[in-house]
Design a protein around this motif. Structure first.
Motif, PDB file in Angstrom:
ATOM      1  N   SER A 174      -9.152  57.180  65.803  1.00  0.00           N
ATOM      2  CA  SER A 174      -8.196  58.254  65.531  1.00  0.00           C
ATOM      3  C   SER A 174      -7.982  58.554  64.127  1.00  0.00           C
ATOM      4  N   ASP A 175      -7.857  60.044  63.991  1.00  0.00           N
ATOM      5  CA  ASP A 175      -7.488  60.601  62.707  1.00  0.00           C
ATOM      6  C   ASP A 175      -6.270  60.934  62.259  1.00  0.00           C
ATOM      7  N   ALA A 176      -5.186  60.273  62.970  1.00  0.00           N
ATOM      8  CA  ALA A 176      -4.016  60.600  62.738  1.00  0.00           C
ATOM      9  C   ALA A 176      -3.305  60.234  61.434  1.00  0.00           C
ATOM     10  N   MET A 177      -3.884  59.447  60.781  1.00  0.00           N
ATOM     11  CA  MET A 177      -3.560  58.962  59.248  1.00  0.00           C
ATOM     12  C   MET A 177      -4.340  59.590  58.167  1.00  0.00           C
ATOM     13  N   THR A 178      -5.074  60.708  58.476  1.00  0.00           N
ATOM     14  CA  THR A 178      -5.860  61.206  57.538  1.00  0.00           C
ATOM     15  C   THR A 178      -5.169  62.237  56.520  1.00  0.00           C
ATOM     16  N   VAL A 205     -12.625  56.319  57.927  1.00  0.00           N
ATOM     17  CA  VAL A 205     -12.359  55.071  58.051  1.00  0.00           C
ATOM     18  C   VAL A 205     -11.559  54.450  56.791  1.00  0.00           C
ATOM     19  N   TRP A 206     -11.511  55.407  55.777  1.00  0.00           N
ATOM     20  CA  TRP A 206     -10.661  54.944  54.804  1.00  0.00           C
ATOM     21  C   TRP A 206      -9.211  55.363  54.918  1.00  0.00           C
ATOM     22  N   THR A 244      -5.965  50.326  51.216  1.00  0.00           N
ATOM     23  CA  THR A 244      -5.956  49.478  50.255  1.00  0.00           C
ATOM     24  C   THR A 244      -7.460  48.991  49.883  1.00  0.00           C
ATOM     25  N   CYS A 245      -8.457  49.679  50.528  1.00  0.00           N
ATOM     26  CA  CYS A 245      -9.849  49.349  50.229  1.00  0.00           C
ATOM     27  C   CYS A 245     -10.250  50.174  49.004  1.00  0.00           C
ATOM     28  N   SER A 246     -11.300  49.617  48.258  1.00  0.00           N
ATOM     29  CA  SER A 246     -11.643  50.286  47.022  1.00  0.00           C
ATOM     30  C   SER A 246     -12.849  51.006  47.645  1.00  0.00           C
ATOM     31  N   ALA A 252     -17.328  50.534  61.729  1.00  0.00           N
ATOM     32  CA  ALA A 252     -16.962  50.169  60.313  1.00  0.00           C
ATOM     33  C   ALA A 252     -15.273  49.987  60.473  1.00  0.00           C
ATOM     34  N   VAL A 253     -14.624  50.848  61.166  1.00  0.00           N
ATOM     35  CA  VAL A 253     -13.335  50.318  61.314  1.00  0.00           C
ATOM     36  C   VAL A 253     -13.194  49.102  61.889  1.00  0.00           C
ATOM     37  N   ASP A 254     -13.699  48.686  62.937  1.00  0.00           N
ATOM     38  CA  ASP A 254     -13.672  47.362  63.750  1.00  0.00           C
ATOM     39  C   ASP A 254     -14.060  46.359  62.484  1.00  0.00           C
TER      40      ASP A 254
END
Length: 413
Positions: free
Chosen positions: A146-150, A362-363, A368-370, A404-406
């Motif tokens: 899902s790209d709902a948070m992009t 993915v980000w 919170t990931c670098s 990558a998300v998993d």
């Protein structure tokens, strides 16, 4: 010792440019949809002005409506003329003096011979122009995430500009900067930059064109027009300024479908500073088909992207060396193009935005990931190709969004 600033060229290896046209059907406000059935072909019968009124006889004027008088068209008169040829109407386009009906060969000839008829033409079919999902978008697993948070992340495209107003590209949330003499960032007379942007963010679900890695039109975009419409070379110093523009605009991911053969100490240091400062830098590995290094892709702070075809095999033009880090689809990639069209292009220029688009996708789910963590996750979950593990042909393999998300869902940041 600082080496001379190199000329940087857009990496484009074109195979085919396919401009797709859009068909449109125009109808009057009172047109009704009539499904086609049976063996007879449907036609549009254009009556001569006033002929359908004349067909009603001398008393017609007393009961004609104002609209009929203005349009010089009467449905009753048209029906009377059609009955002479034993035709049953399907519909009328009053404003255009046209009736619609299915006709067999005999009826068609009868109407063509009628002096009250201007012309008869076949009613051509129109179809839903459904969008297609380019093979690369599926290959990198973008539809599975899902790209709902992009909207919480921005990607930067440093290239030839952006066809602002293209019906298949985001129009809101897009910012940009153009170098002097190159015109506006929102125009792209070359098409390369628009193609790259489409792979990253072409709109999905609109029944036209193609779909990008991030298809909801929520992804933030910053466009830097570093090349003019002829794609003339730029410099490393300009590229540094371009990435600074990306940073100032709040971009986290930068796509650079460009490169040159010479390295620069200043450029290398700048890339390291941008990366250490939280930006993920992605660049095309090069199209020479040799083991030569291309820059900025071959700096350690940049992800160097090789190209594969639809069979997941390295493209013959894709450069291979120890700096190749990951791969993406780069052969016959269909995407948005200049003048609101579409084109199928090939090159590591096309592979790079697949990786940049996946990185942003993915980000967006793990903000919170670098940059280093996102990079590591993409590499750890890439589909291994060629020699087991990292190799010079594919790097760690083909980028995969869902994997990558998993991975980050389990390992966190």
């Amino acid at each position: 010792m600082m080496q001379p600033i190199q000329k940087i060229l857009p990496l484009l290896f074109t195979v085919t440019a396919l401009a797709l046209s859009v068909q449109q059907a125009v109808a009057s406000d009172n047109e009704e949809f009539m499904p086609l059935s049976g063996d007879d072909t449907q036609y549009m019968i254009k009556f001569k002005p006033g002929s359908t009124i004349k067909a009603l006889g001398p008393e017609a004027d007393s009961y004609l409506s104002a609209g009929e008088r203005k349009q010089k068209f009467s449905r009753k008169g048209a029906m009377a003329l059609l009955r002479q040829a034993q035709v049953q109407e399907a519909n009328h386009l009053d404003a255009f003096g046209v009736s619609v009906a299915k006709l067999n060969a005999q009826q068609l000839q009868a109407l063509k011979n009628n002096p009250m008829v201007d012309y008869v033409e076949e009613d051509p079919k129109r179809y839903l122009l459904a969008e297609s999902v380019p093979y690369g978008i599926t290959m990198v697993q973008a539809p599975q995430v899902s790209d709902a948070m992009t909207s919480n992340i921005k990607a930067c495209v440093i290239d030839t500009g952006y066809n602002y107003g293209h019906p298949d590209l985001p129009g809101s949330g897009v910012t940009g900067y153009a170098f002097s003499g190159h015109g506006s960032w929102s125009t792209d007379g070359n098409g390369h930059g628009t193609h790259v942007a489409g792979t990253i963010a072409a709109i999905g679900g609109n029944n036209i064109g193609v779909v990008g890695v991030n298809r909801s039109a929520k992804l933030g975009l910053h466009i830097v027009k570093i090349f003019n419409d002829s794609g003339k070379w730029t410099t490393a110093s300009n590229l540094i300024q371009a990435i600074q523009s990306c940073k100032n605009a709040g971009a986290s991911v930068v796509n650079m479908s460009l490169g040159g053969s010479s390295s620069s100490t200043t450029e290398s240091n700048a890339m390291t500073n941008f990366y250490n400062g939280g930006m993920l830098l992605v660049a095309a590995a090069g199209n020479a088909g040799t083991s030569a290094f291309s820059y900025p892709a071959s700096y350690s702070a940049v992800m160097s992207v090789a190209a594969v075809n639809s069979s997941k095999v390295r493209a013959s033009f894709s450069q291979y060396n120890s700096q190749v880090e990951i791969s993406g689809p780069g052969v016959s990639v269909n995407s948005t193009y200049k003048n609101s069209t579409y084109a199928s292009l090939s090159g590591t220029s096309m592979a790079s935005p697949h990786v940049a688009g996946v990185a942003a996708l993915v980000w967006s789910q793990h903000r919170t990931c670098s940059a280093a963590k996102i990079r590591a996750a993409l590499n750890a979950t890439a589909e291994d190709r060629g020699t087991a593990g990292r190799d010079t042909q594919y790097g760690w393999g083909i980028v995969r969004a869902k994997a990558a998300v998993d991975y980050l869902n389990v390992n966190r940041c």
